[in-house]
Design a protein around this motif. Structure first.
Motif, PDB file in Angstrom:
ATOM      1  N   ALA A 135      14.501   9.924   7.081  1.00 30.34           N
ATOM      2  CA  ALA A 135      14.397   8.966   6.410  1.00 30.34           C
ATOM      3  C   ALA A 135      12.726   8.344   6.513  1.00 30.34           C
ATOM      4  O   ALA A 135      12.275   7.991   7.597  1.00 30.34           O
ATOM      5  CB  ALA A 135      15.346   7.810   6.562  1.00 30.34           C
ATOM      6  N   GLN A 136      12.132   8.243   5.472  1.00 32.13           N
ATOM      7  CA  GLN A 136      10.800   7.648   5.327  1.00 32.13           C
ATOM      8  C   GLN A 136      10.392   6.666   4.271  1.00 32.13           C
ATOM      9  O   GLN A 136      11.196   6.494   3.192  1.00 32.13           O
ATOM     10  CB  GLN A 136       9.854   8.896   4.928  1.00 32.13           C
ATOM     11  CG  GLN A 136       9.851  10.047   5.957  1.00 32.13           C
ATOM     12  CD  GLN A 136       8.403  10.896   5.847  1.00 32.13           C
ATOM     13  OE1 GLN A 136       7.563  10.518   5.917  1.00 32.13           O
ATOM     14  NE2 GLN A 136       9.079  12.147   5.685  1.00 32.13           N
ATOM     15  N   VAL A 137       9.529   5.833   4.816  1.00 33.90           N
ATOM     16  CA  VAL A 137       8.908   4.952   3.998  1.00 33.90           C
ATOM     17  C   VAL A 137       7.286   4.832   4.143  1.00 33.90           C
ATOM     18  O   VAL A 137       6.893   5.183   4.938  1.00 33.90           O
ATOM     19  CB  VAL A 137       9.382   3.314   4.359  1.00 33.90           C
ATOM     20  CG1 VAL A 137       8.542   2.309   3.469  1.00 33.90           C
ATOM     21  CG2 VAL A 137      10.631   3.112   4.199  1.00 33.90           C
ATOM     22  N   TRP A 138       6.591   5.028   2.906  1.00 31.17           N
ATOM     23  CA  TRP A 138       5.315   5.214   2.837  1.00 31.17           C
ATOM     24  C   TRP A 138       4.752   3.712   2.365  1.00 31.17           C
ATOM     25  O   TRP A 138       5.285   3.679   0.998  1.00 31.17           O
ATOM     26  CB  TRP A 138       4.609   6.266   2.211  1.00 31.17           C
ATOM     27  CG  TRP A 138       4.872   7.466   2.765  1.00 31.17           C
ATOM     28  CD1 TRP A 138       5.638   7.913   3.846  1.00 31.17           C
ATOM     29  CD2 TRP A 138       3.832   8.660   2.696  1.00 31.17           C
ATOM     30  NE1 TRP A 138       5.285   9.257   4.159  1.00 31.17           N
ATOM     31  CE2 TRP A 138       4.543   9.741   3.246  1.00 31.17           C
ATOM     32  CE3 TRP A 138       2.797   9.096   1.774  1.00 31.17           C
ATOM     33  CZ2 TRP A 138       3.738  11.000   3.375  1.00 31.17           C
ATOM     34  CZ3 TRP A 138       2.190  10.253   1.812  1.00 31.17           C
ATOM     35  CH2 TRP A 138       2.625  11.341   2.725  1.00 31.17           C
ATOM     36  N   ALA A 139       4.073   2.933   2.778  1.00 32.57           N
ATOM     37  CA  ALA A 139       3.746   1.773   2.341  1.00 32.57           C
ATOM     38  C   ALA A 139       2.403   1.617   2.702  1.00 32.57           C
ATOM     39  O   ALA A 139       1.632   1.528   3.494  1.00 32.57           O
ATOM     40  CB  ALA A 139       4.555   0.502   2.800  1.00 32.57           C
ATOM     41  N   GLY A 140       1.415   0.742   1.399  1.00 31.01           N
ATOM     42  CA  GLY A 140       0.125   0.741   1.369  1.00 31.01           C
ATOM     43  C   GLY A 140      -0.624   0.218   0.276  1.00 31.01           C
ATOM     44  O   GLY A 140      -0.105   0.565  -0.719  1.00 31.01           O
ATOM     45  N   ASP A 141      -2.195   0.551   0.418  1.00 28.11           N
ATOM     46  CA  ASP A 141      -2.898   0.653  -0.610  1.00 28.11           C
ATOM     47  C   ASP A 141      -3.125   2.013  -0.986  1.00 28.11           C
ATOM     48  O   ASP A 141      -3.925   2.630  -0.392  1.00 28.11           O
ATOM     49  CB  ASP A 141      -4.087  -0.293  -0.302  1.00 28.11           C
ATOM     50  CG  ASP A 141      -5.148  -0.238  -1.343  1.00 28.11           C
ATOM     51  OD1 ASP A 141      -4.873   0.398  -2.406  1.00 28.11           O
ATOM     52  OD2 ASP A 141      -6.360  -0.634  -1.245  1.00 28.11           O
ATOM     53  N   PHE A 142      -2.586   2.513  -2.031  1.00 27.99           N
ATOM     54  CA  PHE A 142      -2.707   3.889  -2.455  1.00 27.99           C
ATOM     55  C   PHE A 142      -3.804   4.159  -3.396  1.00 27.99           C
ATOM     56  O   PHE A 142      -4.357   5.351  -3.746  1.00 27.99           O
ATOM     57  CB  PHE A 142      -1.484   4.321  -3.027  1.00 27.99           C
ATOM     58  CG  PHE A 142      -0.352   4.676  -2.046  1.00 27.99           C
ATOM     59  CD1 PHE A 142       0.146   5.953  -2.000  1.00 27.99           C
ATOM     60  CD2 PHE A 142       0.461   3.573  -1.363  1.00 27.99           C
ATOM     61  CE1 PHE A 142       1.131   6.449  -0.950  1.00 27.99           C
ATOM     62  CE2 PHE A 142       1.387   3.904  -0.655  1.00 27.99           C
ATOM     63  CZ  PHE A 142       1.690   5.320  -0.494  1.00 27.99           C
TER      64      PHE A 142
END
Length: 255
Positions: A135-142
């Motif tokens: 299970a993954q979350v990618w969070a940020g300024d893309f």
């Protein structure tokens, strides 16, 4: 579970005013369980952590993940090379009952989509050690657009502004790749509540992406593009509810 991403613009707003205290006050009000920061500086982060009370700080270059959750572990940081300066960090978040997820704080190149795609490839390579069903979350300024976020009229306006300023034309490669890899924008999953914009150029470039395996554990209940102007980016806040299974219901009943 509240996850938040925030590009703090080295603690300055769009007018060049130092806004560290305003950002601190905002975080104390919003109370995220996991906070992903981009464009941090060491001096500001020290005061930020002191006042917000986060007990765990996982910093790598100009990005950081902050939390008070127990037993969070940092994955081995990526390596620098002559031609590669990574701006991401990943932690493992335990949930109990054998469950866990991985949170990656991301800050991609602001100039061109080809560079952003190379960075996505590097992040995926670094995370290839994870199980296929992690299970993954990618969070940020893309620094990346999702074209379906905009009407034709608005997209034409964005294109016109970019053409006049000799900027890159709107691209969709990063968001398409994320979707192909099984990730969904959490904001899109709750029907894109206004406002759309997360930065001073009135575009949506800050995201909290979640994959299908994370969605088996959590339901997204609310996502907000916050209206704070303390930085030149808006905070993005996502609230998630743990999905109750027979095991978790029995466990709750025993407590």
């Amino acid at each position: 579970m509240r996850i938040m991403t925030y590009n703090v613009h080295v603690w300055y707003d769009n007018d060049g005013q130092f806004k560290l205290q305003e950002m601190i006050d905002l975080i104390k009000l919003l109370k995220p369980d996991l906070l992903c920061l981009q464009e941090i500086t060491k001096h500001g982060l020290t005061e930020f952590v002191k006042q917000t009370g986060f007990t765990k700080v996982f910093k790598y270059h100009s990005v950081a993940i902050l939390t008070n959750i127990e037993n969070v572990e940092e994955l081995s940081p990526p390596s620098n090379t002559r031609n590669y300066y990574p701006r991401f960090a990943t932690v493992k978040v335990p949930l109990g009952d054998g469950k866990e997820f991985f949170l990656t704080c991301v800050h991609l190149d602001y100039k061109v989509e080809t560079n952003r795609m190379k960075e996505i490839k590097q992040i995926k390579k670094h995370l290839s050690c994870l199980n296929a069903d992690a299970a993954q979350v990618w969070a940020g300024d893309f620094n990346a657009l999702t074209l379906e976020d905009y009407s034709d009229v608005v997209l034409n306006e964005i294109t016109s502004v970019r053409r006049k300023n000799n900027w890159e034309m709107p691209k969709n490669d990063v968001s398409t790749t994320m979707k192909a890899d099984g990730f969904e924008c959490s904001w899109a999953l709750v029907d894109r509540p206004p406002p759309v914009s997360t930065c001073r150029f009135d575009t949506h470039i800050d995201y909290i992406y979640i994959n299908q395996d994370f969605r088996k554990i959590f339901e997204v209940t609310k996502v907000e593009h916050h209206g704070s102007t303390a930085s030149d980016h808006s905070p993005v806040i996502a609230d998630f509810k743990l999905i109750q299974t027979d095991d978790t219901e029995e466990e709750s009943g025993d407590q």
